[in-house]
Design an enzyme around this catalytic site. Structure first.
Site, PDB file in Angstrom:
ATOM      1  CG  LEU A 154      18.059 -45.063 -76.936  1.00  0.00           C
ATOM      2  CD1 LEU A 154      19.494 -45.540 -76.777  1.00  0.00           C
ATOM      3  CD2 LEU A 154      17.700 -44.905 -78.402  1.00  0.00           C
ATOM      4  NE  ARG A 155      10.239 -47.731 -77.688  1.00  0.00           N
ATOM      5  CZ  ARG A 155       9.441 -48.023 -78.710  1.00  0.00           C
ATOM      6  NH1 ARG A 155       8.211 -48.418 -78.490  1.00  0.00           N
ATOM      7  NH2 ARG A 155       9.870 -47.946 -79.962  1.00  0.00           N
ATOM      8  CE  LYS A 223      15.051 -40.974 -69.996  1.00  0.00           C
ATOM      9  NZ  LYS A 223      16.029 -41.841 -70.527  1.00  0.00           N
ATOM     10  CB  ALA A 271      -3.958 -53.315 -67.175  1.00  0.00           C
ATOM     11  N   GLY A 272      -1.357 -54.763 -66.134  1.00  0.00           N
ATOM     12  CA  GLY A 272      -0.704 -56.025 -65.789  1.00  0.00           C
ATOM     13  C   GLY A 272       0.125 -55.894 -64.534  1.00  0.00           C
ATOM     14  N   GLY A 276       8.602 -52.172 -64.759  1.00  0.00           N
ATOM     15  CA  GLY A 276       9.861 -52.591 -64.141  1.00  0.00           C
ATOM     16  C   GLY A 276      11.000 -52.071 -64.991  1.00  0.00           C
ATOM     17  CB  CYS A 279      14.450 -46.652 -67.656  1.00  0.00           C
ATOM     18  SG  CYS A 279      15.890 -47.260 -68.533  1.00  0.00           S
ATOM     19  NE  ARG A 346      19.694 -53.253 -65.664  1.00  0.00           N
ATOM     20  CZ  ARG A 346      20.309 -52.278 -66.318  1.00  0.00           C
ATOM     21  NH1 ARG A 346      21.258 -51.578 -65.734  1.00  0.00           N
ATOM     22  NH2 ARG A 346      19.985 -51.986 -67.560  1.00  0.00           N
TER      23      ARG A 346
END
Ligand code: UGA
Length: 471
Positions: A154-155, A223, A271-272, A276, A279, A346
């Site tokens: 899950l995103r 996973k 890209a960037g 974060g 996960c 987070r």
């Protein structure tokens, strides 16, 4: 089927609500009684699109309930999904103490046979430990436990959709009964036989998700291997972006053409500021530790991690190169969440960037549509604005740290007119550099040197803003 879900964080809430939506009777519990009281009152502790309406409708249909009595939850379900947190320890390894506690709870409270399903992300071989703990603590009651692994993919921000329309469901089992039971749990989803609340006017996904049946060890590894691969893909794109800046190429042209090769694929090549969230960074670390403990060379993952950490330094360098002295400068920040469509901060790049700017003496003002309350609790010295234009007022620089689509729709002419210095540093390659330059901004992003712009590949800005931008 009667299903229990232990742990009401992102994974537990989406899993419990999604399984109820698929027609099962689900009882959820959490060791935070305030969280359970809030959920009973219909208050959801996280921002996740569609979760609130789906939760309310399933509660109303009496397919979904919450209890702070964990024993009740254990006794109720034929299958128990463990969805507790596995945060990183100082060493980078996953802290499995919550899984251990739940295993002992299940062993103590269960009065009949149960299927115990690991849904939390855990290192390979945790299932074997889980089996052992259940066996040791069941105190000769004769209750049988079967263990299975069912990793989640899950995103955040699209978790409900990902749950109801997955591309694959992985189940790690070691006996036929567990496989049969998990097939039954996922049958409505595998056959896509339910009215999708997310796409009420017709679901775009006509393809049935694939069911992949493996051993428990393989399911656990799938996973970590998947998340680590995504992390490596992002770091690779970021390395190419750095190269683009040096040789005068455009990262979006490069990744667009690369992604057309089905062996590479177009996604996760943005890209960037790097990856974060709770996960990818922690899973890469845990996978590295597992590899090290197993005597496997994890250099490739360490490099992906190192490239990722450097994104923040490179971004701060861009700020310093433009602003020269950071001390006493007014810096506006658009976006705090680790990515769009979530309030989760987070391991968000924004936190580290803001901390370092504050340490260098900048005055920071920030806006995010969902993540300001959470951020203000840990960064009280930032001024928070209830609307995005306010952060630009009198600013010497404006930073884009989250790719909220809303930021593309802003009236950039208005922003230009209120900034002290029209400098925009875009950490997410969100805006159209050509349009920004036309408006008069000094504009920097990752891997898109302005002399090699090709507007047809760069995401368009809102029609209004774009018209203004290119007028
Ligand atoms: C990730 C995985 O994508 C899910 O499949 C997995 O189930 C989940 O972790 C989990 O283990 O629970 P999530 O953390 O919600 O999901 O976020 P992603 O969409 O994977 O994005 C992670 C980070 O990578 C974000 O900071 C995002 O901004 C960044 N990213 C993503 C990029 O920098 N470039 C990209 O091309 C894609």
């Amino acid at each position: 089927m009667r299903i229990s879900v232990i742990g009401c964080g992102y994974v537990g809430l989406v899993t419990g609500t999604g399984l109820a939506e698929a027609g099962h009777h689900v009882i959820c519990t959490d060791n935070d009684p305030e969280r359970i009281a809030a959920l009973k009152a219909g208050v959801i502790p996280i921002y996740e699109p569609h979760l609130d309406t789906m939760l309310v409708s399933n509660r109303r249909a009496q397919r979904l309930s919450f209890t702070s009595d964990a024993g009740e939850a254990v006794r109720e379900g034929e299958a128990i999904f463990i969805c507790v947190g596995t945060p990183p320890l100082e060493t980078g390894e996953a802290d499995l103490s919550a899984i251990d506690n739940v295993a002992r709870l299940i062993a103590a409270e269960a009065c009949e046979s149960k299927l115990v399903v690991e849904k939390s992300t855990v290192p390979a071989q945790t299932g074997q430990q889980l089996k052992r703990v259940l066996e040791v603590y069941r105190r000769n009651t004769g209750v049988e436990f079967r263990v299975a692994s069912n990793p989640e993919f899950l995103r955040e921000g699209t978790a409900v959709e990902d749950f109801l329309h997955p591309d694959r469901v992985v189940i790690g089992v070691e006996d036929e009964a567990s496989e049969k039971q998990l097939r039954e749990v996922y049958r409505p989803i595998l056959e896509q036989r339910f009215k999708c609340p997310v796409h009420l006017s017709g679901c775009p996904s006509t393809q049935s998700p694939r069911l992949v049946v493996t051993t428990i060890n393989s399911a656990e590894l799938i996973k970590h291997a998947s998340n680590s691969f995504l992390a490596m893909k992002i770091s690779y794109a970021n390395m190419i972006a750095d190269m683009c800046e040096k040789v005068g190429a455009n990262i979006q042209e490069v990744t667009h053409a690369m992604g057309l090769d089905p062996r590479i694929g177009p996604r996760f090549l943005e890209a960037g500021l790097g990856f974060g969230g709770f996960c990818l960074p922690k899973d890469v670390q845990a996978f590295i530790r597992l590899a090290e403990r197993s005597g496997v060379d994890a250099g490739i993952l360490k490099e992906a991690e190192r490239v990722n950490k450097r994104r923040i330094d490179l971004f701060l360098d861009k700020i310093r190169q433009s602003l020269w002295v950071v001390k006493d400068k007014q810096v506006g920040v658009l976006g705090l969440a680790f990515k769009a469509n979530t309030d989760d901060i987070r391991f968000a790049p924004s936190l580290e960037i803001i901390r370092r700017l504050l340490a260098e003496g900048a005055q920071v003002r920030a806006y995010d549509q969902e993540a300001m309350d959470r951020t203000s609790a840990i960064l009280p010295h930032v001024r928070y604005s209830r609307e995005p234009y306010e952060v630009a007022e009198g600013a010497d620089a404006l930073l884009i740290l989250t790719e909220w689509p809303e930021f593309r729709q802003l009236d950039w002419t208005r922003i230009y007119s209120v900034m002290d210095r029209p400098l925009v540093i875009d950490g997410r390659n969100l805006l159209n550099p050509g349009a920004m330059l036309d408006l008069g901004f000094e504009y920097h992003s990752f891997g898109r040197p302005t002399e090699v712009l090709t507007p047809h590949l760069i995401p368009p800005m809102a029609s209004g803003a774009s018209a203004r931008a290119t007028a």
